[in-house]
Design a protein around this motif. Structure first.
Motif, PDB file in Angstrom:
ATOM      1  N   THR A 118     -14.197 -19.024 -23.374  1.00 51.38           N
ATOM      2  CA  THR A 118     -12.817 -19.167 -24.089  1.00 51.38           C
ATOM      3  C   THR A 118     -13.159 -18.698 -25.463  1.00 51.38           C
ATOM      4  O   THR A 118     -14.041 -19.264 -26.127  1.00 51.38           O
ATOM      5  N   SER A 119     -12.092 -18.199 -25.880  1.00 46.58           N
ATOM      6  CA  SER A 119     -12.213 -17.638 -27.394  1.00 46.58           C
ATOM      7  C   SER A 119     -11.739 -19.002 -28.305  1.00 46.58           C
ATOM      8  O   SER A 119     -11.034 -19.730 -27.979  1.00 46.58           O
ATOM      9  N   LEU A 120     -12.286 -18.915 -29.612  1.00 46.83           N
ATOM     10  CA  LEU A 120     -11.531 -19.901 -30.330  1.00 46.83           C
ATOM     11  C   LEU A 120     -10.254 -19.943 -30.654  1.00 46.83           C
ATOM     12  O   LEU A 120      -9.532 -21.000 -30.712  1.00 46.83           O
ATOM     13  N   ALA A 121      -9.608 -18.518 -30.735  1.00 50.68           N
ATOM     14  CA  ALA A 121      -8.317 -18.460 -30.949  1.00 50.68           C
ATOM     15  C   ALA A 121      -7.301 -19.122 -29.830  1.00 50.68           C
ATOM     16  O   ALA A 121      -6.542 -19.731 -29.711  1.00 50.68           O
ATOM     17  N   THR A 122      -7.989 -18.764 -28.520  1.00 53.12           N
ATOM     18  CA  THR A 122      -7.338 -19.560 -27.286  1.00 53.12           C
ATOM     19  C   THR A 122      -7.261 -21.113 -27.436  1.00 53.12           C
ATOM     20  O   THR A 122      -6.322 -21.712 -27.347  1.00 53.12           O
ATOM     21  N   TYR A 123      -8.664 -21.575 -27.849  1.00 48.14           N
ATOM     22  CA  TYR A 123      -8.691 -23.221 -27.938  1.00 48.14           C
ATOM     23  C   TYR A 123      -7.667 -23.607 -28.885  1.00 48.14           C
ATOM     24  O   TYR A 123      -7.092 -24.572 -28.602  1.00 48.14           O
ATOM     25  N   LEU A 124      -7.555 -22.913 -30.124  1.00 49.88           N
ATOM     26  CA  LEU A 124      -6.460 -23.430 -31.162  1.00 49.88           C
ATOM     27  C   LEU A 124      -5.067 -23.217 -30.605  1.00 49.88           C
ATOM     28  O   LEU A 124      -4.171 -23.654 -31.225  1.00 49.88           O
ATOM     29  N   GLY A 125      -4.888 -22.310 -29.673  1.00 49.04           N
ATOM     30  CA  GLY A 125      -3.522 -22.116 -29.294  1.00 49.04           C
ATOM     31  C   GLY A 125      -2.967 -20.827 -30.278  1.00 49.04           C
ATOM     32  O   GLY A 125      -1.646 -21.082 -30.501  1.00 49.04           O
ATOM     33  N   SER A 126      -3.692 -20.024 -30.727  1.00 56.31           N
ATOM     34  CA  SER A 126      -3.137 -18.961 -31.572  1.00 56.31           C
ATOM     35  C   SER A 126      -2.534 -17.721 -30.689  1.00 56.31           C
ATOM     36  O   SER A 126      -2.699 -17.739 -29.692  1.00 56.31           O
ATOM     37  N   THR A 127      -1.284 -17.289 -31.283  1.00 59.99           N
ATOM     38  CA  THR A 127      -0.658 -16.395 -30.667  1.00 59.99           C
ATOM     39  C   THR A 127      -0.642 -15.012 -31.136  1.00 59.99           C
ATOM     40  O   THR A 127      -0.118 -14.154 -30.464  1.00 59.99           O
ATOM     41  N   LYS A 128      -1.211 -14.514 -32.089  1.00 58.91           N
ATOM     42  CA  LYS A 128      -1.408 -13.351 -32.671  1.00 58.91           C
ATOM     43  C   LYS A 128      -2.548 -12.717 -32.154  1.00 58.91           C
ATOM     44  O   LYS A 128      -3.635 -13.121 -32.287  1.00 58.91           O
ATOM     45  N   THR A 129      -2.621 -11.282 -32.231  1.00 62.69           N
ATOM     46  CA  THR A 129      -3.895 -10.467 -31.705  1.00 62.69           C
ATOM     47  C   THR A 129      -4.375  -9.953 -33.149  1.00 62.69           C
ATOM     48  O   THR A 129      -5.532  -9.550 -32.969  1.00 62.69           O
ATOM     49  N   ARG A 130      -3.510  -9.843 -34.012  1.00 62.11           N
ATOM     50  CA  ARG A 130      -3.991  -9.170 -35.275  1.00 62.11           C
ATOM     51  C   ARG A 130      -3.407  -9.993 -36.423  1.00 62.11           C
ATOM     52  O   ARG A 130      -2.167 -10.487 -36.228  1.00 62.11           O
ATOM     53  N   VAL A 131      -3.963 -10.346 -37.613  1.00 64.67           N
ATOM     54  CA  VAL A 131      -3.250 -10.956 -38.780  1.00 64.67           C
ATOM     55  C   VAL A 131      -3.163 -10.021 -39.978  1.00 64.67           C
ATOM     56  O   VAL A 131      -4.130  -9.349 -40.058  1.00 64.67           O
ATOM     57  N   PRO A 132      -2.043 -10.247 -40.599  1.00 64.96           N
ATOM     58  CA  PRO A 132      -1.991  -9.424 -41.871  1.00 64.96           C
ATOM     59  C   PRO A 132      -3.097 -10.154 -43.114  1.00 64.96           C
ATOM     60  O   PRO A 132      -3.205 -11.162 -43.007  1.00 64.96           O
ATOM     61  N   ASP A 341      -8.054  -7.511 -36.689  1.00 69.96           N
ATOM     62  CA  ASP A 341      -7.933  -7.897 -35.339  1.00 69.96           C
ATOM     63  C   ASP A 341      -8.584  -9.287 -35.003  1.00 69.96           C
ATOM     64  O   ASP A 341      -9.734  -9.549 -35.882  1.00 69.96           O
ATOM     65  N   VAL A 342      -7.946 -10.110 -34.446  1.00 70.37           N
ATOM     66  CA  VAL A 342      -8.424 -11.370 -34.122  1.00 70.37           C
ATOM     67  C   VAL A 342      -9.540 -11.124 -33.047  1.00 70.37           C
ATOM     68  O   VAL A 342      -9.186 -10.577 -31.890  1.00 70.37           O
ATOM     69  N   PRO A 343     -10.839 -11.953 -33.181  1.00 70.80           N
ATOM     70  CA  PRO A 343     -11.767 -11.541 -32.184  1.00 70.80           C
ATOM     71  C   PRO A 343     -11.266 -12.289 -30.841  1.00 70.80           C
ATOM     72  O   PRO A 343     -10.851 -13.042 -30.781  1.00 70.80           O
ATOM     73  N   THR A 344     -11.633 -11.668 -29.580  1.00 71.32           N
ATOM     74  CA  THR A 344     -11.294 -11.928 -28.406  1.00 71.32           C
ATOM     75  C   THR A 344     -12.466 -12.522 -27.514  1.00 71.32           C
ATOM     76  O   THR A 344     -12.242 -13.122 -26.553  1.00 71.32           O
ATOM     77  N   GLY A 345     -13.408 -12.342 -28.065  1.00 72.08           N
ATOM     78  CA  GLY A 345     -14.613 -12.812 -27.295  1.00 72.08           C
ATOM     79  C   GLY A 345     -14.919 -14.167 -27.172  1.00 72.08           C
ATOM     80  O   GLY A 345     -13.951 -14.719 -28.065  1.00 72.08           O
ATOM     81  N   PRO A 346     -15.633 -14.867 -26.369  1.00 68.90           N
ATOM     82  CA  PRO A 346     -15.986 -16.392 -26.188  1.00 68.90           C
ATOM     83  C   PRO A 346     -16.422 -16.854 -27.519  1.00 68.90           C
ATOM     84  O   PRO A 346     -17.002 -16.257 -28.315  1.00 68.90           O
ATOM     85  N   GLY A 347     -15.853 -18.111 -27.701  1.00 71.71           N
ATOM     86  CA  GLY A 347     -16.268 -18.582 -28.949  1.00 71.71           C
ATOM     87  C   GLY A 347     -15.666 -17.916 -30.315  1.00 71.71           C
ATOM     88  O   GLY A 347     -14.653 -17.440 -30.216  1.00 71.71           O
ATOM     89  N   ILE A 348     -16.600 -18.048 -31.158  1.00 65.28           N
ATOM     90  CA  ILE A 348     -16.000 -17.288 -32.491  1.00 65.28           C
ATOM     91  C   ILE A 348     -15.853 -15.782 -32.129  1.00 65.28           C
ATOM     92  O   ILE A 348     -15.365 -14.910 -32.961  1.00 65.28           O
ATOM     93  N   GLY A 349     -16.579 -15.065 -31.270  1.00 67.09           N
ATOM     94  CA  GLY A 349     -16.369 -13.736 -30.605  1.00 67.09           C
ATOM     95  C   GLY A 349     -17.070 -12.857 -31.316  1.00 67.09           C
ATOM     96  O   GLY A 349     -16.758 -11.528 -31.165  1.00 67.09           O
ATOM     97  N   ILE A 350     -18.076 -13.394 -32.313  1.00 71.93           N
ATOM     98  CA  ILE A 350     -19.179 -12.200 -32.778  1.00 71.93           C
ATOM     99  C   ILE A 350     -20.460 -12.787 -33.099  1.00 71.93           C
ATOM    100  O   ILE A 350     -20.561 -13.899 -32.930  1.00 71.93           O
ATOM    101  N   ASP A 351     -21.274 -11.936 -33.104  1.00 70.92           N
ATOM    102  CA  ASP A 351     -22.849 -12.303 -33.196  1.00 70.92           C
ATOM    103  C   ASP A 351     -23.468 -11.665 -34.367  1.00 70.92           C
ATOM    104  O   ASP A 351     -23.100 -10.647 -34.905  1.00 70.92           O
TER     105      ASP A 351
END
Ligand code: OSB
Ligand code: MG
Length: 369
Positions: A118-132, A341-351
């Motif tokens: 699960t991505s952190l964005a999904t966990y937090l209930g985030s709705t945007k795929t990219r942010v200004p 772009d908001v990372p979509t991978g599991p967790g914070i989505g980056i290594d």
């Protein structure tokens, strides 16, 4: 899950140019990471503390000491009962040290979410795929230098400019930027507590520039002073340093001291508390935005997930990797059309990239159960 070990990594990462605020000037950004090893996998987080206790009372050596002596032993003791959600209640007895707690909680949350795919964005209930994306512009040696930097950032596409201010560097730089770059520019200022209750008339002069907000003009402990200022000036007062928990956020809002809130997960003890502050603010009709601490890609990735939540209605200090770094420690975050772009991978989505860790690390130390 179970915590087996945490690696504490200190890195010295050179900045492209000095970043000057009312409290310091930094050429090399000193960073601490927590690298958690659990029975379900590993996780990564960046500690928001600076090397000196200048932005908050926390600082790197102190944060690492409290983790080793008090926080980590309690998390090891949880054994198989560890979850990211259990960390804040377990460590509640230890006063303060929110940046140290946030680093541990986030590294373990990253491991937990990676294991759950699960991505952190999904966990937090985030709705945007990219942010200004906005950019924080340091105090300069001259108005000419400031103009060049602002012009460069606008050419890159940043949608909002934040000017660091202090007594002697406020009215004139704001006036210059407003005049050169126009009335439509989204413009705000950040004083990092550099003013006092005696400066209200000076701060009122900024009203003519139609700023989005003024961030933390006076002492972080003077919440009532911010309420008085908010009554006195037109520019919305935004709190950064003062807001260290959802309880304080609720009180500051009720007092009229926080017309807008800057949420920095490190300052408030992590992403779970950040979500609470978001919820308290949204319920009260207070806009929030995501602040930053010059994070490398590891911290930035998690901030982007938070900034994608629905209440984040103002652009954050979630700039691209290239704002600060010639070389980031992850794949770089890039600005596209003023957005990241908001990372979509599991967790914070980056290594992190191991070779680059080696290049910048000044120490690596294991703390084991
Ligand atoms: O007050 O928002 C702040 C950087 C370090 C400490 C405090 C602050 C800042 C910034 C830059 O303004 C935020 C960023 O670009 O990461
Ligand atoms: Mg600030």
């Amino acid at each position: 899950m179970k915590l087996e070990a945490v690696e504490l990594i200190r890195l010295n990462v050179p900045l492209k140019s000095a970043f000057r605020t009312s409290f310091s000037s930094v050429n090399v950004h000193e960073v601490v990471w927590a690298h958690a090893i659990t029975d379900v996998g590993e996780g990564w987080a960046e500690c928001g503390a600076n090397d000196r206790p200048d932005y908050s009372s926390e600082y790197h050596t102190g944060a690492m000491a409290v983790m080793k002596q008090f926080l980590l032993p309690d998390l090891f003791k949880l054994g198989n009962d560890l979850t990211a959600e259990s960390i804040a209640p377990t460590l509640f007895w230890a006063k303060g040290h929110r940046m140290a707690k946030a680093a541990l909680e986030t590294s373990i949350l990253d491991a937990q979410l990676r294991a759950a795919n699960t991505s952190l964005a999904t966990y937090l209930g985030s709705t945007k795929t990219r942010v200004p994306s906005g950019v924080s512009v340091g105090i300069m040696n001259s108005l000419e230098e400031l103009e060049q930097f602002v012009a460069g950032y606008l050419a890159e596409g940043y949608v909002r400019i934040k000017l660091k201010i202090e007594p002697g560097w406020d009215y004139e730089p704001v006036k210059m930027v407003r005049e050169k770059f126009g009335d439509d520019l989204l413009l705000q200022v950040d004083a990092n507590t550099a003013y006092t209750r005696d400066d209200f008339d000076l701060l009122k002069r900024l009203d003519e520039f139609n700023l989005l907000l003024i961030e933390q003009p006076i002492n972080e402990e003077d919440v009532l002073g911010h309420a008085k200022l908010a009554d006195y000036i037109e520019t919305p007062v935004c709190l950064d340093e003062s807001i260290i928990s959802a309880d304080i956020a609720r009180d500051a809002i009720e007092l009229g001291a926080a017309e807008i809130i800057n949420i920095k997960p490190s300052r408030v003890g992590g992403y779970i508390e950040s979500k609470k502050i978001h919820d308290v603010s949204v319920a009260a009709g207070i806009p929030v935005w995501c602040g930053g601490m010059l994070e490398t890609g590891i911290g930035r990735a998690a901030n982007l997930a938070l900034a994608a939540m629905p209440g984040f209605t103002l652009p954050g200090d979630t700039s691209a990797s290239s704002r600060y770094f010639e070389t980031d420690l992850t794949e770089p975050f890039v600005l596209v059309d003023g957005h990241i772009d908001v990372p979509t991978g599991p967790g914070i989505g980056i290594d992190p990239i191991p070779e680059i860790i080696e290049r910048f690390a000044v120490s690596r130390e294991w703390v084991r159960a």
